[in-house]
Write a protein that holds these residues in place. Sequence first.
Motif, PDB file in Angstrom:
ATOM      1  N   LEU A   1       0.830  -1.200   0.000  1.00 35.37           N
ATOM      2  CA  LEU A   1       0.000   0.000   0.000  1.00 35.37           C
ATOM      3  C   LEU A   1       0.867   1.253   0.000  1.00 35.37           C
ATOM      4  O   LEU A   1       0.564   2.237  -0.670  1.00 35.37           O
ATOM      5  CB  LEU A   1      -0.928  -0.003   1.219  1.00 35.37           C
ATOM      6  N   THR A   2       1.982   1.219   0.745  1.00 33.30           N
ATOM      7  CA  THR A   2       2.854   2.378   0.785  1.00 33.30           C
ATOM      8  C   THR A   2       3.630   2.523  -0.517  1.00 33.30           C
ATOM      9  O   THR A   2       3.935   3.640  -0.931  1.00 33.30           O
ATOM     10  CB  THR A   2       3.852   2.249   1.953  1.00 33.30           C
ATOM     11  N   SER A   3       3.962   1.393  -1.127  1.00 33.72           N
ATOM     12  CA  SER A   3       4.815   1.456  -2.311  1.00 33.72           C
ATOM     13  C   SER A   3       4.045   1.798  -3.574  1.00 33.72           C
ATOM     14  O   SER A   3       4.513   2.555  -4.409  1.00 33.72           O
ATOM     15  CB  SER A   3       5.528   0.121  -2.514  1.00 33.72           C
ATOM     16  N   TRP A   4       2.882   1.180  -3.737  1.00 33.67           N
ATOM     17  CA  TRP A   4       2.095   1.405  -4.949  1.00 33.67           C
ATOM     18  C   TRP A   4       0.682   1.825  -4.558  1.00 33.67           C
ATOM     19  O   TRP A   4      -0.271   1.064  -4.765  1.00 33.67           O
ATOM     20  CB  TRP A   4       2.062   0.144  -5.802  1.00 33.67           C
ATOM     21  N   PRO A   5       0.541   3.037  -3.970  1.00 38.39           N
ATOM     22  CA  PRO A   5      -0.773   3.402  -3.428  1.00 38.39           C
ATOM     23  C   PRO A   5      -1.873   3.398  -4.482  1.00 38.39           C
ATOM     24  O   PRO A   5      -2.998   3.019  -4.188  1.00 38.39           O
ATOM     25  CB  PRO A   5      -0.556   4.809  -2.865  1.00 38.39           C
ATOM     26  N   ARG A   6      -1.533   3.776  -5.711  1.00 42.01           N
ATOM     27  CA  ARG A   6      -2.612   3.850  -6.692  1.00 42.01           C
ATOM     28  C   ARG A   6      -3.102   2.454  -7.095  1.00 42.01           C
ATOM     29  O   ARG A   6      -4.294   2.186  -7.139  1.00 42.01           O
ATOM     30  CB  ARG A   6      -2.168   4.624  -7.934  1.00 42.01           C
ATOM     31  N   LEU A   7      -2.150   1.564  -7.375  1.00 43.89           N
ATOM     32  CA  LEU A   7      -2.542   0.202  -7.754  1.00 43.89           C
ATOM     33  C   LEU A   7      -3.314  -0.483  -6.632  1.00 43.89           C
ATOM     34  O   LEU A   7      -4.248  -1.242  -6.872  1.00 43.89           O
ATOM     35  CB  LEU A   7      -1.294  -0.631  -8.077  1.00 43.89           C
ATOM     36  N   MET A   8      -2.910  -0.191  -5.400  1.00 48.10           N
ATOM     37  CA  MET A   8      -3.511  -0.891  -4.272  1.00 48.10           C
ATOM     38  C   MET A   8      -4.876  -0.337  -3.888  1.00 48.10           C
ATOM     39  O   MET A   8      -5.575  -0.923  -3.070  1.00 48.10           O
ATOM     40  CB  MET A   8      -2.576  -0.834  -3.063  1.00 48.10           C
ATOM     41  N   THR A   9      -5.233   0.837  -4.425  1.00 45.75           N
ATOM     42  CA  THR A   9      -6.539   1.388  -4.070  1.00 45.75           C
ATOM     43  C   THR A   9      -7.422   1.550  -5.302  1.00 45.75           C
ATOM     44  O   THR A   9      -8.358   2.330  -5.293  1.00 45.75           O
ATOM     45  CB  THR A   9      -6.402   2.743  -3.355  1.00 45.75           C
ATOM     46  N   THR A  10      -7.096   0.817  -6.365  1.00 47.49           N
ATOM     47  CA  THR A  10      -7.988   0.774  -7.514  1.00 47.49           C
ATOM     48  C   THR A  10      -8.885  -0.442  -7.355  1.00 47.49           C
ATOM     49  O   THR A  10      -8.457  -1.568  -7.554  1.00 47.49           O
ATOM     50  CB  THR A  10      -7.182   0.661  -8.818  1.00 47.49           C
ATOM     51  N   TRP A  11     -10.115  -0.192  -6.940  1.00 51.05           N
ATOM     52  CA  TRP A  11     -11.022  -1.298  -6.624  1.00 51.05           C
ATOM     53  C   TRP A  11     -11.902  -1.589  -7.825  1.00 51.05           C
ATOM     54  O   TRP A  11     -12.173  -0.720  -8.635  1.00 51.05           O
ATOM     55  CB  TRP A  11     -11.878  -0.955  -5.419  1.00 51.05           C
ATOM     56  N   TYR A  12     -12.366  -2.816  -7.897  1.00 54.38           N
ATOM     57  CA  TYR A  12     -13.190  -3.213  -9.030  1.00 54.38           C
ATOM     58  C   TYR A  12     -14.590  -3.599  -8.579  1.00 54.38           C
ATOM     59  O   TYR A  12     -14.774  -4.162  -7.501  1.00 54.38           O
ATOM     60  CB  TYR A  12     -12.539  -4.375  -9.782  1.00 54.38           C
ATOM     61  N   LYS A  13     -15.533  -3.288  -9.450  1.00 49.93           N
ATOM     62  CA  LYS A  13     -16.918  -3.691  -9.208  1.00 49.93           C
ATOM     63  C   LYS A  13     -17.010  -5.194  -9.343  1.00 49.93           C
ATOM     64  O   LYS A  13     -16.453  -5.776 -10.265  1.00 49.93           O
ATOM     65  CB  LYS A  13     -17.810  -3.047 -10.272  1.00 49.93           C
ATOM     66  N   PRO A  14     -17.703  -5.849  -8.417  1.00 49.55           N
ATOM     67  CA  PRO A  14     -17.886  -7.284  -8.580  1.00 49.55           C
ATOM     68  C   PRO A  14     -18.689  -7.592  -9.828  1.00 49.55           C
ATOM     69  O   PRO A  14     -19.626  -6.862 -10.160  1.00 49.55           O
ATOM     70  CB  PRO A  14     -18.642  -7.704  -7.320  1.00 49.55           C
ATOM     71  N   VAL A  15     -18.303  -8.650 -10.533  1.00 49.58           N
ATOM     72  CA  VAL A  15     -19.003  -8.960 -11.781  1.00 49.58           C
ATOM     73  C   VAL A  15     -19.931 -10.157 -11.647  1.00 49.58           C
ATOM     74  O   VAL A  15     -20.853 -10.326 -12.426  1.00 49.58           O
ATOM     75  CB  VAL A  15     -18.003  -9.212 -12.925  1.00 49.58           C
ATOM     76  N   ALA A  16     -19.694 -10.977 -10.639  1.00 49.60           N
ATOM     77  CA  ALA A  16     -20.551 -12.137 -10.392  1.00 49.60           C
ATOM     78  C   ALA A  16     -20.701 -13.018 -11.618  1.00 49.60           C
ATOM     79  O   ALA A  16     -21.765 -13.480 -11.962  1.00 49.60           O
ATOM     80  CB  ALA A  16     -21.921 -11.714  -9.884  1.00 49.60           C
ATOM     81  N   SER A  17     -19.599 -13.188 -12.328  1.00 51.05           N
ATOM     82  CA  SER A  17     -19.631 -14.089 -13.472  1.00 51.05           C
ATOM     83  C   SER A  17     -18.248 -14.668 -13.649  1.00 51.05           C
ATOM     84  O   SER A  17     -17.254 -13.942 -13.601  1.00 51.05           O
ATOM     85  CB  SER A  17     -20.055 -13.320 -14.719  1.00 51.05           C
TER      86      SER A  17
END
Lengths: 349, 211
Positions: free
Chosen positions: A141-157
Amino acid sequence: MEAIKKEETLSPKLIVSVGPHVKDEETIQRIMWSVSLALLPSSVMAAYYFGPRALAVMIVSILSALGAEAVTQKVMGKPIAISDGSAFLTGLLLSLNLPSGIPLYLPIIGNVVAIVITKQLFGGLGFNVFNPALIGRALLLTSWPRLMTTWYKPVASLTSLDAITTATPLGVIKEAGAVKGMEELLKQFGSISNMYTEMLIGNRAGSLGETSIIALLIGAAFLLYKRYITWHIPFSFLATVAVLSWVVGVKDPVTGNISFFTGDPLLSLLSGGLILGAFFMATDYVTVPVLRRAQIAFGIGCGLLTILIRRFGGYPEGVCYAILLMNCFTPLLDRWFKRRKFGFVKERK
Amino acid sequence: MEIKQYWRLFKNGIFGENPVFRLALSLCPAVAVTTSVRNGFLMGIAVTFVMTMVNITVSIFRNLINPKVRIPAYILIIATYTSVIDMTMAAYSRAAYKEMGLYIQLIVVFAIIISRAELFASRNKLLPSAVDGFGMGVGFMVALMLIGAVRELLGKGSLLGIPLVGARPMLIMVLPTGGFFVIGLLMGTFNWIEKRFFGGTGAAPGGHGMH
C-alpha cells in the motif's frame, strides 16, 4: 541422587519426566490448515464475484509465499517446513487483502517481504513481532498506493474479464464526507436495507476477501466452534468500533460541526476489512497477547486506532495499521496484565 | 609509524568500524539524505572534510584543551568546519543544498565526529588522527552511497540519476521507512560478510583506536 533413589523405592512404575504432560491432537499444522479451511468460503466468494483474475491473484500469492519460505529456510539451513501451512496461510491472507485487478508481481513482492523479512529474519514461525500478511499489505500500500486502491466492481460471473473500477463504500465516505457519501451510497445500492444485504453477501467493491461478510462469519464461526480462536479479541475489537463510530458521529462538511452520537455502527462494522481483520488477523497466535484480559485491551486498542484512522486519518481504511500498531504493544500488554502473585505486595515508594 | 599501519587505520574506518554499519552512529542522516547516490556522495564529502579537519585540529590542540571543557571546545571546532562546508555548498551546488541543507548544518552534532574527536584525536598524534578522520569519513561516504544506491534503484527506478527502462518504483523506499529497511538489511549483510569471510564475531567491535 538421593531423590532418584527415593522415587525408585516409592514405586517402580513412577515415571518422572519434564512437562508438557498433557498431550493433545492439536498441532501447528492442524490449526494452520483449519484456519485456511475457514477462509475457503471467502476465497470462493472472491472467485465468484471478482472472476478468474481473483483466482490468479490468490494462486500466485500462495505459491510465492510457499516459495519464499522454502528458499529462506534452505538458505538459513533450517528444516524446510512449508507443509505446516503457516506460509500457505500468510499467502492466502495477503491475497485476500488485495484488490482483484493488481499486477501479479505485487503479491510476489508482498509475500517475499512478509515471509523473508517479517517472519524468517526475526526467527521464523513463533518469533515474528508483526503479522506477516499485514506487513506485506502495508508495504504494498505504501509502495504502490494507486494500484492498491484501484477497486473493481464485482461482476458475479466466472467468465467475464471486463472490470469496472469503482470506490469502496469507505472510500466514498472519505471522499465525499459522511452525509454526502451516505447519499451516494444510497444511490448506488438503492435502499439502505439493500445496502446492508449487499454488504453482507459481498456484492460491493473491495479487496478479495473483505467483501463477503457472510462467508467470513461462517469461517469465523468454525474457528470459534473449534476453539482455535476465542471471542476476546474479535468481539472487543468489533464492539469498540461499533460504539466509537456511533459516538464520533457525522461531521457536517459545511460547518465542520460534529454531531455526536449519530454515527451508523452497522455501516462501520460491515465496510472495509474489519471482519476479516478482527477474526483472522488480530487473532494470529504469535503476534497478539496471551492473557485474556490483555487480549481484550488489545482488541479495544485496535478498535480505537481503526476509528481514529478512518475518521481523522488520511486513509479510508485503518484496520491493517491498527492491528500492526497494536502488535507492537503485545509484549507490554502481556506484562501489564500479568496476574499478581498471591501474597505479593507492591513495594511502597 | 609505518605506512602499513596507516593503511590499516584507514581501512578500519571503512570495514572494521564502519560508522554506519558497524558502530551504528549517525543513523539520522543515513536515513534522511540517502534517497539517491548523489545525495549520499555529497553528504559523505562534507562529512569526510569536517571529520579530517576536526581530527587534525583536535589532535594539534589536544594538550592545550582543558579536559573539563573539552566537549564545548570540540563542538566549536566542528561548528567552524561545518560552517565552511555549509557556505561552500550553498554557493556552489544550490540544488543539492536546497534539498539537504538542514542536514549539512546538523553535521555539528553528528555522533560519529565527536566520538572520533574524543576517542581518537584527543589521544593520538596529528598524522594518525588525520588518517583516522579521513578513513571514517570515507567509510561514512561508502555507507551512505550504498544505502542511496539501493534506495534510488528500488524507490525511484534510477541509478546515479539515470532512469531505468520499465522500472516500477517502490515508493516506500524513498520514504524514511525504506531507509530503515535498507540500513538494517545492509548492516546484516555486512555482519554476515565479516562472519563468513573474515572470521569475525559479527557483533559490534569492542575496542577503539588503533589495532
